[in-house]
Design an enzyme around this catalytic site. Structure first.
Site, short mmCIF file in Angstrom:
data_model
loop_
_atom_site.label_atom_id
_atom_site.label_comp_id
_atom_site.label_asym_id
_atom_site.label_seq_id
_atom_site.Cartn_x
_atom_site.Cartn_y
_atom_site.Cartn_z
N GLU A 107 0.84 -1.20 0.00
CA GLU A 107 0.00 0.00 0.00
C GLU A 107 0.88 1.25 0.00
OE1 GLU A 107 -3.17 2.45 2.80
OE2 GLU A 107 -2.33 0.56 3.50
N ASP B 218 0.84 3.95 -3.13
CA ASP B 218 0.51 5.38 -3.01
C ASP B 218 1.39 6.20 -3.95
OD1 ASP B 218 -0.67 7.77 -1.56
OD2 ASP B 218 1.45 8.03 -1.06
N GLU C 70 -7.53 1.13 0.65
CA GLU C 70 -6.22 0.59 1.00
C GLU C 70 -5.88 -0.62 0.13
OE1 GLU C 70 -6.59 -0.29 5.13
OE2 GLU C 70 -6.20 1.76 5.78
N GLU D 281 -4.85 0.50 -3.39
CA GLU D 281 -3.48 1.03 -3.41
C GLU D 281 -2.46 -0.10 -3.32
OE1 GLU D 281 -2.88 5.58 -2.02
OE2 GLU D 281 -3.04 4.13 -0.40
#
Length: 236
Positions: free
Chosen positions: A48, A52, A120, A123
């Site tokens: 994650e 990002d 989440e 990502e």
């Protein structure tokens, strides 16, 4: 990884419009789709974190390819929509990511955290796809159709989901100064949709109020309520 899980991940990739390369190990994708609440040694957190950064780069590439004539300010505003937690949560819902997400019973029973879990997981999947392919190709192939839909909506309404900016433009156009936001944390529960309460004032006048999982979201909701309240005056 057992055969059933492997087949499930292959089907998931296919639903994203992706075909794994010959001999590709899907352990990274399995890791991305394993939430920390599942209590397993490998979980989504590191992917994650990577996802990002990859998401922002991929969104920048998308804008360069499809909207090269936008100004830096316009590109920044549109990219903010394309990488937002809200957008990621909606993406996760659209692709049914929860059906392949391994989560613990407590997290599974927390309906207020569903949007956050989906964001989440998306990502983390972005991070996993980048690791598996070694470039942005699968990320762009997956996300471009979804981004195009959002970009068209943004073109029709440049203040899409940025009601604070729209309210500020209105107040300055009326020569009434800047709106003032007063936020208060009401709940200590993570991802509670009413964790923060916000009131937006213009001088002594209360224009609107809103709730959100974060201060930023509560401010946006308060600005949206204010715009709905003043809209008749704006249109008259």
């Amino acid at each position: 990884m057992n055969a059933e899980r492997h087949a499930q991940l292959l089907q998931f990739l296919d639903s994203l419009g992706l075909k794994p390369l010959a001999g590709m190990d899907l352990e990274r994708l399995d890791e991305a789709l394993t939430h920390t609440s599942a209590g397993l040694s490998l979980n989504h957190e590191k992917l994650e974190f990577l996802g990002d950064a990859v998401l922002r780069l991929a969104a920048s590439e998308f804008l360069e390819q499809h909207y090269p004539n936008l100004s830096v300010g316009q590109s920044s505003a549109l990219r903010a929509q394309l990488v937002s937690d809200r957008w990621l949560g909606e993406l996760g819902q659209a692709i049914g990511i929860e059906s392949v997400l391994r989560i613990g019973p407590t997290a599974a029973g927390d309906s207020s955290a569903r949007a956050t879990l989906r964001a989440e997981a998306c990502e983390a999947c972005i991070g996993a796809l980048y690791r598996l392919w070694g470039d942005l190709t699968p990320v762009l192939r997956w996300l471009t159709p979804h981004w195009q839909t959002t970009a068209k909506a943004f073109e029709a309404d440049p203040h899409l989901h940025n009601w604070k900016s729209a309210l500020q433009e209105w107040s300055q156009g009326q020569k009434r100064g800047l709106p003032n936001y007063r936020c208060q944390e009401i709940s200590q529960i993570h991802a509670d949709p009413r964790r923060f309460h916000c009131q937006v004032n213009l001088g002594e006048q209360v224009l609107g109020e809103g709730w959100g999982r974060s201060r930023r979201q509560a401010e946006q909701e308060a600005a949206r309520a204010a715009l709905a309240r003043i809209r008749p005056a704006r249109e008259s």
